[in-house]
Design an enzyme around this catalytic site. Structure first.
Site, mmCIF file in Angstrom:
data_model
loop_
_atom_site.group_PDB
_atom_site.id
_atom_site.type_symbol
_atom_site.label_atom_id
_atom_site.label_comp_id
_atom_site.label_asym_id
_atom_site.label_seq_id
_atom_site.Cartn_x
_atom_site.Cartn_y
_atom_site.Cartn_z
ATOM 1 N N ILE A 12 51.218 9.488 -22.420
ATOM 2 C CA ILE A 12 52.534 9.677 -21.791
ATOM 3 C C ILE A 12 53.252 8.334 -21.620
ATOM 4 C CG2 ILE A 12 51.911 11.832 -20.668
ATOM 5 C CD1 ILE A 12 51.445 10.287 -18.074
ATOM 6 N N GLY A 13 52.746 7.295 -22.267
ATOM 7 C CA GLY A 13 53.488 6.037 -22.319
ATOM 8 C C GLY A 13 53.175 5.051 -21.208
ATOM 9 N N GLY A 14 51.971 5.108 -20.655
ATOM 10 C CA GLY A 14 51.616 4.181 -19.578
ATOM 11 C C GLY A 14 51.805 2.722 -19.985
ATOM 12 N N ASP A 33 49.586 9.079 -31.213
ATOM 13 C CA ASP A 33 48.714 9.954 -30.414
ATOM 14 C C ASP A 33 48.627 11.312 -31.100
ATOM 15 O OD1 ASP A 33 47.745 9.654 -27.153
ATOM 16 O OD2 ASP A 33 47.537 11.597 -28.149
ATOM 17 N N ILE A 56 44.699 8.110 -35.939
ATOM 18 C CA ILE A 56 44.902 6.709 -36.301
ATOM 19 C C ILE A 56 44.113 6.351 -37.562
ATOM 20 C CG2 ILE A 56 44.223 4.383 -35.501
ATOM 21 C CD1 ILE A 56 45.079 5.451 -32.629
ATOM 22 N N GLU A 57 42.880 6.858 -37.645
ATOM 23 C CA GLU A 57 42.004 6.479 -38.759
ATOM 24 C C GLU A 57 42.387 7.141 -40.072
ATOM 25 O OE1 GLU A 57 41.413 8.247 -36.122
ATOM 26 O OE2 GLU A 57 39.701 9.608 -36.286
ATOM 27 N N SER A 75 44.424 2.087 -25.604
ATOM 28 C CA SER A 75 43.645 2.709 -24.522
ATOM 29 C C SER A 75 42.894 3.880 -25.137
ATOM 30 C CB SER A 75 44.556 3.154 -23.380
ATOM 31 O OG SER A 75 45.716 3.782 -23.882
ATOM 32 N N CYS A 78 37.900 7.542 -23.524
ATOM 33 C CA CYS A 78 36.866 6.911 -22.695
ATOM 34 C C CYS A 78 35.557 7.694 -22.692
ATOM 35 C CB CYS A 78 37.384 6.765 -21.266
ATOM 36 S SG CYS A 78 37.854 8.336 -20.548
ATOM 37 N N SER A 329 45.901 8.813 -18.132
ATOM 38 C CA SER A 329 46.752 7.639 -18.312
ATOM 39 C C SER A 329 46.175 6.435 -17.563
ATOM 40 C CB SER A 329 48.176 7.983 -17.866
ATOM 41 O OG SER A 329 49.059 6.928 -18.193
HETATM 42 C C1 LIG Z 1 42.806 7.524 -22.525
HETATM 43 S S1 LIG Z 1 44.077 8.411 -23.259
HETATM 44 C C2 LIG Z 1 45.368 7.192 -23.305
HETATM 45 C C3 LIG Z 1 46.515 7.548 -22.414
HETATM 46 C C4 LIG Z 1 47.729 6.659 -22.485
HETATM 47 N N1 LIG Z 1 47.460 5.260 -22.372
HETATM 48 C C5 LIG Z 1 48.714 7.075 -21.415
HETATM 49 O O1 LIG Z 1 49.305 6.244 -20.759
HETATM 50 O O2 LIG Z 1 48.899 8.272 -21.222
HETATM 51 C C6 LIG Z 1 43.558 8.484 -24.932
HETATM 52 C C7 LIG Z 1 44.586 9.133 -25.871
HETATM 53 O O3 LIG Z 1 44.129 8.950 -27.226
HETATM 54 C C8 LIG Z 1 44.509 10.064 -27.974
HETATM 55 N N2 LIG Z 1 43.639 10.073 -29.165
HETATM 56 C C9 LIG Z 1 42.314 10.342 -29.190
HETATM 57 N N3 LIG Z 1 41.835 10.183 -30.434
HETATM 58 C C10 LIG Z 1 42.878 9.799 -31.222
HETATM 59 C C11 LIG Z 1 43.003 9.477 -32.617
HETATM 60 N N4 LIG Z 1 41.955 9.548 -33.431
HETATM 61 N N5 LIG Z 1 44.217 9.119 -33.085
HETATM 62 C C12 LIG Z 1 45.294 9.074 -32.245
HETATM 63 N N6 LIG Z 1 45.221 9.364 -30.914
HETATM 64 C C13 LIG Z 1 44.034 9.709 -30.410
HETATM 65 C C14 LIG Z 1 44.326 11.232 -27.020
HETATM 66 O O4 LIG Z 1 45.123 12.315 -27.390
HETATM 67 C C15 LIG Z 1 44.747 10.623 -25.675
HETATM 68 O O5 LIG Z 1 46.092 10.883 -25.390
#
Ligand SMILES: C[S@@+](CC[C@H](N)C(=O)[O-])C[C@H]1O[C@@H](n2cnc3c(N)ncnc32)[C@H](O)[C@@H]1O
Length: 346
Positions: A12-14, A33, A56-57, A75, A78, A329
């Site tokens: 959500i853009g943290g 994302d 991403i990959e 981020s 986790c 987030s």
């Molecule tokens: C810990 S959250 C990060 C939240 C973000 N920093 C925020 O402020 O809301 C991890 C995010 O990575 C995304 N995600 C997980 N695997 C991914 C991938 N292979 N490629 C892109 N996004 C991915 C998830 O959908 C999730 O929104």
């Protein structure tokens, strides 16, 4: 010239809000994302940014090369590193995309000058951290690692997280595949006026025990909504839940100076997912506890995490989705302090 930012795992853009809070002149050139609901919230708040809804990959190196980003914010998921999970680290499928980015760093021509990584406490003990640090050494990055908590900024919310800041201003070095790195974590950001957490004899810090009742931490009441939402939108705490789980709920009052970490399971599970608010009376004494205890609203959780007043969810995002996304987030307030340090003082 505006800093070009690639926001990985944008949610959500943290990270984007933290850059704004820190007053950084920047352009987020791409947000990445896979979560469609998170991406709707992101677009609602940052209409001009191109959001890539692909893993991403799965994207080719040429796409990352073309971004010419100066800063990567990351981020990653986790779950591979949490105490509740199996702690499979780099073996976990959910670590793959981050390892892909770490590998990419070495191969890219247009490497970012700055990196910012956020993850749960526990990441610092993982093999993924070691892989990351080896790659940074090989690619000419100088780095600093932190374990920080918003309580240290006098915000009444506990959320201990691992952060890594890296700047590419060192000479690339050989780094053997078996090199290990000492646990050399900072517990304050230099110059940020944070409360120094007390350490035990072994040098371990306990943010909560050390800062829970610190007089300088602001009271919860400053983060509450002035106008309670209409009953239909109210995140109620049903009587049967209180009856069944009252002993595991962490109950706080507006006068308190602490709340627990709000996780994505807030309101879903009672234990360890976030505090509940007793709006009046004394916790543990007031017989009216069932009538006057409620969940924090999503807006209040966002306030405690440092999201600005301008942040909002698009209509149609359910309350449950809002809690989930906020729980996933980050502390905008803590990241803003780190961004400032990374870009101007590190
Ligand atoms: C810990 S959250 C990060 C939240 C973000 N920093 C925020 O402020 O809301 C991890 C995010 O990575 C995304 N995600 C997980 N695997 C991914 C991938 N292979 N490629 C892109 N996004 C991915 C998830 O959908 C999730 O929104």
């Amino acid at each position: 010239m505006a800093l070009r930012v690639a926001e990985f795992y944008s949610g959500i853009g943290g990270m984007h809000f933290a850059l704004q809070t820190a007053g950084v002149a920047c352009q987020v050139v791409r947000a990445f994302d896979i979560n469609t609901v998170a991406n709707e919230v992101y677009r609602h708040n940052f209409g001009g940014v191109a959001v890539m809804q692909r893993s991403i990959e799965s994207m080719p190196m040429s796409m990352y090369e073309a971004l010419r980003a100066d800063l990567w914010t990351m981020s990653p998921p986790c779950q591979p590193y949490t105490r509740q999970g199996l702690q499979r680290g780099s073996e976990d499928e959910r670590a793959k995309s981050f390892l892909f980015l770490v590998d990419l760093l070495q191969r890219l021509q247009s490497k970012p000058t700055y990196l910012l990584v956020e993850n749960v406490a526990g990441f610092e003990r993982s093999d993924t951290r070691t892989v990351l640090l080896r790659q940074l050494v090989r690619s000419g990055y100088r780095f600093e690692e932190f374990l920080l908590n918003p309580l240290q900024l006098c915000i009444p919310n506990s959320r201990t997280r691992y952060y890594l800041l890296a700047k590419r201003d060192a000479a690339p070095q050989e780094c053997p595949d078996d090199r290990q790195f000492p646990a050399d974590f900072r517990h304050t950001v230099p110059g940020a006026g944070m409360i120094e957490p007390p350490a035990d004899d072994a040098g371990r810090v306990d943010f909560e025990r050390g800062i829970w009742h610190h007089d300088e931490v602001r009271q919860v009441k400053h983060y509450l909504e002035e106008q309670p939402p209409a009953p239909a939108g109210w995140p109620r705490l049903p009587q049967k839940i209180l009856d069944r789980h009252s002993y595991v709920h962490d109950v706080v009052t507006p006068e308190d100076r602490r709340t627990c970490c709000f996780t994505k399971s807030y309101t879903h599970y009672a234990e360890g997912t976030g505090s509940v608010l007793q709006t009046h009376g004394t916790v543990g004494v007031d017989p009216m506890v069932r009538e006057n205890t409620r969940y924090f609203t999503p807006r209040e959780v966002a306030n405690l995490m440092g999201f600005p007043a301008a942040f909002s969810f698009p209509g149609g995002t359910s309350t449950k989705q809002q809690y989930r996304l906020l729980g996933n987030s980050l502390s905008v307030s803590v990241v803003a302090v780190l961004v400032d340090y990374l870009l101007h003082r590190m």
